[in-house]
Design an enzyme around this catalytic site. Structure first.
Site, mmCIF file in Angstrom:
data_model
loop_
_atom_site.group_PDB
_atom_site.id
_atom_site.type_symbol
_atom_site.label_atom_id
_atom_site.label_comp_id
_atom_site.label_asym_id
_atom_site.label_seq_id
_atom_site.Cartn_x
_atom_site.Cartn_y
_atom_site.Cartn_z
ATOM 1 N N LYS A 102 -47.273 19.677 14.433
ATOM 2 C CA LYS A 102 -47.596 21.099 14.615
ATOM 3 C C LYS A 102 -48.576 21.553 13.528
ATOM 4 O O LYS A 102 -48.716 20.873 12.497
ATOM 5 C CB LYS A 102 -46.310 21.920 14.561
ATOM 6 C CG LYS A 102 -45.587 21.852 13.221
ATOM 7 C CD LYS A 102 -44.148 22.360 13.330
ATOM 8 C CE LYS A 102 -43.455 22.298 11.981
ATOM 9 N NZ LYS A 102 -42.000 22.556 12.094
ATOM 10 N N ARG A 111 -32.607 30.586 14.011
ATOM 11 C CA ARG A 111 -34.029 30.811 14.262
ATOM 12 C C ARG A 111 -34.231 30.700 15.770
ATOM 13 O O ARG A 111 -34.108 31.674 16.477
ATOM 14 C CB ARG A 111 -34.848 29.782 13.475
ATOM 15 C CG ARG A 111 -36.315 30.067 13.452
ATOM 16 C CD ARG A 111 -37.076 29.128 12.535
ATOM 17 N NE ARG A 111 -37.126 27.752 13.007
ATOM 18 C CZ ARG A 111 -37.791 26.769 12.386
ATOM 19 N NH1 ARG A 111 -38.457 27.028 11.279
ATOM 20 N NH2 ARG A 111 -37.816 25.557 12.869
ATOM 21 N N TYR A 168 -60.859 37.306 -13.570
ATOM 22 C CA TYR A 168 -60.386 38.620 -13.130
ATOM 23 C C TYR A 168 -59.206 39.092 -13.962
ATOM 24 O O TYR A 168 -58.377 38.288 -14.389
ATOM 25 C CB TYR A 168 -59.938 38.542 -11.666
ATOM 26 C CG TYR A 168 -61.076 38.568 -10.676
ATOM 27 C CD1 TYR A 168 -61.964 39.643 -10.627
ATOM 28 C CD2 TYR A 168 -61.248 37.520 -9.785
ATOM 29 C CE1 TYR A 168 -63.006 39.662 -9.711
ATOM 30 C CE2 TYR A 168 -62.283 37.528 -8.855
ATOM 31 C CZ TYR A 168 -63.158 38.612 -8.825
ATOM 32 O OH TYR A 168 -64.174 38.627 -7.924
HETATM 33 C C1 LIG Z 1 -41.232 21.553 11.466
HETATM 34 C C2 LIG Z 1 -40.046 20.996 12.125
HETATM 35 C C3 LIG Z 1 -39.647 19.671 11.867
HETATM 36 C C4 LIG Z 1 -40.288 18.814 10.791
HETATM 37 O O1 LIG Z 1 -39.815 19.219 9.531
HETATM 38 P P1 LIG Z 1 -40.214 18.455 8.167
HETATM 39 O O2 LIG Z 1 -39.424 19.171 7.135
HETATM 40 O O3 LIG Z 1 -41.681 18.658 7.981
HETATM 41 O O4 LIG Z 1 -39.855 17.037 8.349
HETATM 42 C C5 LIG Z 1 -38.614 19.151 12.623
HETATM 43 N N1 LIG Z 1 -37.990 19.895 13.562
HETATM 44 C C6 LIG Z 1 -38.320 21.187 13.810
HETATM 45 C C7 LIG Z 1 -37.572 21.959 14.833
HETATM 46 C C8 LIG Z 1 -39.348 21.776 13.077
HETATM 47 O O5 LIG Z 1 -39.664 23.058 13.304
#
Ligand SMILES: *Cc1c(COP(=O)(O)O)cnc(C)c1O
Length: 376
Positions: free
Chosen positions: A40, A145, A268
């Site tokens: 993703k 979630r 800054y």
């Molecule tokens: C992003 C995600 C993962 C991968 O998680 P990592 O901590 O990067 O290994 C696995 N499952 C779900 C549902 C996720 O949203």
């Protein structure tokens, strides 16, 4: 035309390291357990098409993305659908995403069903078509979630025809605290996942562990694990020596070398006082490129293999680093190590008070991605 003869910032992905991390994770699994890849957010900013193809070449056949467009990009990077043994499954963690299920099916994208309504929508679609539609069923076991809650499972139990109409590839859930191996929630979620799965009344294949979950032990593995971070070199065991190989290098070029000729401050908000004679370099990576603005103190880069601390605030397009300790004065155009041999993604994350995922996915669009593999 393009003016960029040479980029100011380059991110080099070591595809051999990504592939090696995939094979390393797969070795931790019992026979019969599959290893997917979570790609993703453009494979955590590294480029989902290239990463997916590299992992496909290692035998990976399951890919998770968040959105349908991301799924399309991955699908196009993989060999065409239909050859036995070459079939890759791409799952959409965000679900049907308001898309037409027929179009998703045609694109070879399998939605994760995150609520009772999702299940209902796809089941009704499948019943109309009189064809079982592939999907992943997501149960929420505590992260609160996405995924069906216990009460939604009760609603589902009252409609057994829905699951019959679907081809449930996996039943999955997601851990909230897997990065803390001793957190009691890991075991609680595991128990609840078993409980909820039993309530479905028939066996399925199951997927539970993310990267950190893989390291919690084989009882967390089920049929398919879902690593993301560990593939890209973010440690899945925070606080210990990382079991995975770093896969990402980030370098930026020096824009200017300067020497203070009048006591004052750098940057800054005038936060960093300096005396005349202080030598420093302006390096062409700023927060627009993903160098977190929060890294004010404690950050450093490496030049000629030597540590050079950050001085003053991070600007949009640059940072300032102290080069007074270097034997050989660097030159404008020289490359500086932001992340690589001497400091990891996890170091940068720590300085910024965040996690490696946030560092990698935050690397800006202007940063040139370069892919390296053996002999290339
Ligand atoms: C992003 C995600 C993962 C991968 O998680 P990592 O901590 O990067 O290994 C696995 N499952 C779900 C549902 C996720 O949203």
């Amino acid at each position: 035309m393009s003016f960029l003869a040479e980029p100011f910032v380059r991110l080099t992905v070591d595809l051999d390291a990504v592939a090696g991390n995939y094979l390393f994770l797969r070795k931790k699994l019992q026979p019969g357990v599959d290893c997917s890849a979570v790609v993703k957010a453009d494979a955590y900013g590294l480029g989902a098409p290239v990463i997916s193809k590299a992992l496909f070449d290692q035998g990976c056949r399951h890919f998770f993305v968040a959105q349908a467009d991301e799924g399309n990009d991955v699908r196009q990077a993989l060999p065409a659908h239909g050859v036995p043994g070459q079939q890759a499954e791409i799952y959409l963690l965000n679900g049907i995403c308001g898309e037409d299920p027929a179009e998703l099916a045609q694109a070879g994208l399998t939605p994760v069903l995150n609520s009772f309504e999702d299940v209902e929508q796809l089941a009704v679609f499948a019943q109309k078509k009189e064809k079982k539609t592939p999907a992943v069923l997501h149960l929420d076991t505590g992260i609160n979630r996405l995924g069906l809650s216990g009460s939604e499972l009760d609603r589902l139990a009252a409609r057994p025809g829905y699951l019959d109409a679907l081809n449930i590839r996996y039943v999955m859930s997601h851990l909230a605290c897997a990065d803390n191996a001793s957190h009691p929630m890991n075991g609680e979620q595991l128990n609840l996942f078993r409980d909820y799965s039993a309530r479905l009344g028939r066996p399925f294949r199951y997927s539970f562990a993310n990267s950190c979950g893989i390291f919690l032990g084989p009882e967390y593995h089920f049929d398919l694990v879902r690593p993301g971070r560990a593939l890209y070199g973010i440690t899945p065991k925070p606080g210990e020596i990382s079991p995975v190989q770093p896969a990402v290098t980030i370098e930026a070029r020096i824009l200017q070398l300067r020497e203070i000729d009048r006591a004052g401050t750098i940057g800054y908000a005038a936060t960093y006082p300096v005396d005349s004679g202080q030598k420093y370099a302006i390096v062409a990576m700023g927060y627009a490129d993903g160098y977190k603005r929060k890294i004010m103190q404690g950050g450093r880069v490496f030049i000629q293999g030597q540590s050079c601390p950050l001085v003053g605030r991070v600007s949009m397009d640059s940072i300032n680093v102290d080069v007074s300790g270097l034997k050989n004065p660097p030159k404008p155009g020289d490359w500086v190590e932001i992340m690589g041999e001497h400091q990891t993604i996890d170091d940068l994350a720590e300085w910024a008070g965040t996690i490696g995922h946030d560092i990698l996915t935050g690397i800006g669009k202007r940063v040139k991605r370069i892919y390296r593999r053996q002999g290339a």
